[in-house]
Design an enzyme around this catalytic site. Structure first.
Site, PDB file in Angstrom:
ATOM      1  N   TYR A 117       0.838  -1.198   0.000  1.00  0.00           N
ATOM      2  CA  TYR A 117       0.000   0.000   0.000  1.00  0.00           C
ATOM      3  C   TYR A 117       0.876   1.252   0.000  1.00  0.00           C
ATOM      4  CZ  TYR A 117      -3.236   3.548   1.822  1.00  0.00           C
ATOM      5  OH  TYR A 117      -3.972   4.688   2.011  1.00  0.00           O
ATOM      6  N   LYS A 142       1.255   4.300  -2.845  1.00  0.00           N
ATOM      7  CA  LYS A 142       1.113   5.718  -2.517  1.00  0.00           C
ATOM      8  C   LYS A 142       2.374   6.492  -2.885  1.00  0.00           C
ATOM      9  CE  LYS A 142      -3.064   6.109  -0.834  1.00  0.00           C
ATOM     10  NZ  LYS A 142      -4.053   7.000  -1.482  1.00  0.00           N
TER      11      LYS A 142
END
Length: 311
Positions: free
Chosen positions: A161, A165
């Site tokens: 994740y 990002k």
């Protein structure tokens, strides 16, 4: 704020923050229109001029399991970054030519050195401490930080994740660089914004009750309510506070650090923020851009951006 008019496009509009932004917009601003985009591939379809585009996913963190798309790409990479990159470059033709803004929603998870990062112990192995963009293909395909190699049931998903990002944060610079040299789009601005920890369903796929319920549904909302009056840009915030920050980044030119054209500005809520040094390296910008073009299968006619296929 009450007399402002404009058009704001929000991707991932069923996410917690995006829903809060819609609520803030409809109660605080008089917008000319609001459009949800579900499927876009034909860029000849007329689209209203956009004052701002918000690259915001209903965040996907695969704590307990790992999945892939039909193209065999990691879901975290695709949902949290690639899909929004593709939609953004395809809709550049619809951006306001004089003062359009593109806002990438970030997260402290993109920076292992951020003191707020929950997974600092997960970055001690050499393969996770080396330059992350050496592994861009492995990140896209989900072989970097794979769940099958994880003994904690959550750190691998958090690392992926964070990597997705981080790809978005590099675009604050690389997309801005490419817009600046475009004869038509050079007045558009690209910003990054970290809304920090808020109430959300980002841990909805976790089998860990402490993560899924206690942290995201009980502790974070409680801490946000207590701290928002003391530390408005602190580590925990209400959805309404973060939504107001997003609306300000999309439409406002004051107060500082906002400006008429806030190019390459990275915000921590409503103040200037720090971010991963890897996202400041021009070589990394180009690595992520090339990978984005390849995995999104961008072809001539998909975007009006001049020189998108050049270095």
């Amino acid at each position: 704020m009450t007399n402002l008019k404009g058009t704001l496009l929000i991707t991932g509009a069923n996410g917690a923050l995006a829903s809060a932004v819609v609520s803030e917009v409809t109660t605080s601003l008089e917008l000319s229109s609001y459009h949800g985009i579900y499927t876009v591939r034909d860029t000849t379809i007329p689209t209203p001029a956009l004052d701002a585009a918000l690259a915001q996913a209903p965040s996907s963190i695969e704590f307990g399991s790992q999945t892939w798309t039909m193209d065999e790409l990691d879901t975290s990479f695709t949902v949290n970054y690639l899909g929004h990159w593709l939609l953004t470059v395809m809709l550049l033709q619809s951006m306001d030519r004089e003062a359009g803004r593109i806002i990438w929603i970030s997260s402290w998870s993109h920076n292992p050195d951020d003191k707020r990062n929950l997974a600092k112990p997960g970055y001690t192995e050499e393969k996770y401490t080396t330059a992350i963009f050496d592994h861009i293909d492995a990140i896209a395909k989900g072989t970097w930080s794979a769940n099958k190699d994880d003994t904690t049931a959550w750190i691998s998903g958090w690392r992926r994740y964070g990597a997705s990002k981080l790809c978005g944060v590099t675009m604050v610079h690389e997309l801005q660089r490419r817009l600046d040299r475009d004869p038509v789009l050079n007045k558009n601005s690209v910003l990054g914004l970290d809304p920090t920890a808020m109430t959300s369903d980002m841990a909805r796929r976790s089998d860990n009750w402490a993560l899924r319920v206690f942290l995201f549904k009980i502790l974070i909302p409680f801490m946000a309510f207590i701290l928002m009056h003391i530390l408005p840009n602190g580590p925990f915030r209400t959805l309404r506070k973060s939504a107001r920050d997003v609306v300000a980044a999309a439409f406002h030119s004051t107060p500082d650090p906002l400006s008429e054209r806030p190019k390459c500005l990275y915000l921590n809520g409503s103040v200037k923020g720090n971010y991963n040094a890897l996202a400041k390296d021009p070589n990394n910008w180009r690595i992520v851009w090339r990978a984005s073009v390849k995995y999104a299968r961008l072809v001539q006619g998909d975007t009006m951006l001049k020189g998108w296929d050049l270095e």
